[in-house]
Design a protein around this motif. Structure first.
Motif, PDB file in Angstrom:
ATOM      1  N   GLY A  49       0.804  -1.215   0.000  1.00 23.49           N
ATOM      2  CA  GLY A  49       0.000   0.000   0.000  1.00 23.49           C
ATOM      3  C   GLY A  49       0.834   1.261   0.000  1.00 23.49           C
ATOM      4  N   ILE A  50       1.270   1.714  -1.171  1.00 24.87           N
ATOM      5  CA  ILE A  50       2.092   2.918  -1.248  1.00 24.87           C
ATOM      6  C   ILE A  50       1.233   4.120  -1.623  1.00 24.87           C
ATOM      7  CG2 ILE A  50       4.130   1.573  -1.861  1.00 24.87           C
ATOM      8  CD1 ILE A  50       3.839   2.583  -4.719  1.00 24.87           C
ATOM      9  N   ASP A  51       1.712   5.301  -1.257  1.00 25.03           N
ATOM     10  CA  ASP A  51       0.973   6.539  -1.522  1.00 25.03           C
ATOM     11  C   ASP A  51       1.981   7.631  -1.870  1.00 25.03           C
ATOM     12  OD1 ASP A  51      -0.982   8.480  -1.686  1.00 25.03           O
ATOM     13  OD2 ASP A  51      -1.082   8.819   0.479  1.00 25.03           O
ATOM     14  N   PHE A  52       1.828   8.267  -3.029  1.00 21.69           N
ATOM     15  CA  PHE A  52       2.733   9.339  -3.430  1.00 21.69           C
ATOM     16  C   PHE A  52       2.034  10.224  -4.455  1.00 21.69           C
ATOM     17  CE2 PHE A  52       3.299   5.934  -6.461  1.00 21.69           C
ATOM     18  CZ  PHE A  52       3.427   6.572  -7.684  1.00 21.69           C
ATOM     19  N   ASP A  53       2.557  11.419  -4.635  1.00 20.40           N
ATOM     20  CA  ASP A  53       2.064  12.312  -5.686  1.00 20.40           C
ATOM     21  C   ASP A  53       3.250  12.975  -6.348  1.00 20.40           C
ATOM     22  OD1 ASP A  53       2.165  15.450  -4.661  1.00 20.40           O
ATOM     23  OD2 ASP A  53       2.110  13.990  -3.035  1.00 20.40           O
TER      24      ASP A  53
ATOM     25  N   LEU B  99      -5.199   4.698  -8.714  1.00 23.47           N
ATOM     26  CA  LEU B  99      -4.044   5.269  -9.408  1.00 23.47           C
ATOM     27  C   LEU B  99      -4.533   6.243 -10.457  1.00 23.47           C
ATOM     28  CD1 LEU B  99      -1.024   5.431 -10.048  1.00 23.47           C
ATOM     29  CD2 LEU B  99      -1.313   3.462 -11.581  1.00 23.47           C
ATOM     30  N   GLU B 100      -4.122   7.498 -10.308  1.00 21.71           N
ATOM     31  CA  GLU B 100      -4.499   8.545 -11.255  1.00 21.71           C
ATOM     32  C   GLU B 100      -3.242   9.107 -11.889  1.00 21.71           C
ATOM     33  OE1 GLU B 100      -6.213  12.820 -10.465  1.00 21.71           O
ATOM     34  OE2 GLU B 100      -7.856  11.363 -10.321  1.00 21.71           O
ATOM     35  N   VAL B 101      -3.221   9.164 -13.213  1.00 17.24           N
ATOM     36  CA  VAL B 101      -2.073   9.678 -13.960  1.00 17.24           C
ATOM     37  C   VAL B 101      -2.557  10.781 -14.893  1.00 17.24           C
ATOM     38  CG1 VAL B 101      -0.152   9.107 -15.485  1.00 17.24           C
ATOM     39  CG2 VAL B 101      -1.018   7.372 -13.886  1.00 17.24           C
TER      40      VAL B 101
END
Length: 296
Positions: free
Chosen positions: A12-16, A51-53
């Motif tokens: 469970g990773i989280d980054f922007d 996941l949003e790109v």
């Protein structure tokens, strides 16, 4: 999250990623960097999570993402029998660029990559550094908003590596957002505005390279060897000067923000150290502190 046959490659990773920055994934082989990149590129679906790109959902809108994305894969997948220019023209066809537009971009990218004189040369006759520059040029054929580079300088000699870094800096200066995976410490420190340190599918920490170093280990590292099991005796004597420490084998690593003062204290210790070295702290030291092992 990403699972393969029951194995969790990315947890469970989280980054922007911010527009116009170079964002890095730093970690050893097997850390989950390439799997994360494959999900960002819509090459493999997310098992769980969001996941949003570039404002698009990676599950529902992969075509919209790929149209605005440039990718430089870790493995060389250029067409070796085709010439440098033909490789670029062929790739332009995947984006349905008109022939005249494609030709104009090919000439522009050949100049950018410094490959004008190699335009008619088959890729199989290029050096490793030239192939990497061509791969970057190919990833730019659609003028992407986001360029993803997976281990872009692996296997290159130092001169070729620095040439690739120069091209990446030019892209960032031109407003292209970059995502970079690497296990080269200098590469991460030189290029990344921010990065995450990954290991075993999780993110251990995130921040600007220098900030991560100073937060975790200070500005300098004092190496002492051999300690011969005397770490428990040495540490109380220097406790006021160190932020953290680690022992690998017979070497004691003391992390500090005041190396000179710590050095003076160590000189007064009753010990015969064959190795004493005071050096600047690096991301390697951060990784070592967080994981207990070297970045390799």
């Amino acid at each position: 999250m990403k699972k393969y046959n029951g194995f969790t490659a990315v947890k469970g990773i989280d980054f922007d990623v911010r527009p116009g920055e170079c964002f890095g994934f730093l970690g050893p082989n097997g850390a989950g960097k390439t799997t994360t990149i494959k999900m960002l590129c819509c090459f493999t679906p997310v098992t769980r999570g969001t996941l949003e790109v570039l404002g698009h959902d990676a599950r529902r809108q992969p075509r919209e993402i790929k149209a605005r994305l440039g990718v430089v894969p870790q493995e060389d997948n250029l067409d070796p029998e085709l010439t440098v220019a033909e490789n670029l023209l062929l790739y332009a066809g995947y984006f349905d660029l008109p022939r005249a537009v494609a030709q104009e971009r090919v000439e522009e990218l050949l100049a950018f990559a410094g490959l004008e004189e190699k335009a008619g040369v088959a890729v199989e006759h290029l050096s490793g550094g030239m192939k990497r520059r061509l791969a970057i040029a190919r990833g730019l054929i659609n003028r992407p908003q986001l360029l993803i580079l997976d281990e872009p300088t692996t296997g290159l000699d130092p001169e070729a590596r620095h040439l690739v870094w120069e091209k990446m800096r030019q892209l960032k200066a031109g407003g292209v957002t970059l995502i970079l995976t690497t296990h080269y410490l200098e590469e991460a420190a030189q290029l990344c505005d921010r990065l995450v340190i990954m290991d075993q599918g999780v993110i251990l920490d995130e921040g600007a390279p220098r900030e991560l170093v100073e937060h975790h280990v200070g500005r300098e590292v004092l190496e002492l060897a051999p300690v011969n099991g005397r770490a428990g005796e040495i540490l109380p004597l220097v406790a006021g000067e160190i932020l953290a420490y680690h022992t690998i084998g017979q070497t004691l690593y003391l992390y500090t923000s005041n190396g000179r003062r710590l050095w003076r204290q160590v000189q007064g210790l009753d010990g015969n150290f064959s190795h004493q070295a005071l050096r600047p702290a690096t991301l390697e030291d951060v990784f070592l502190k967080l994981t207990g092992r070297n970045l390799s």
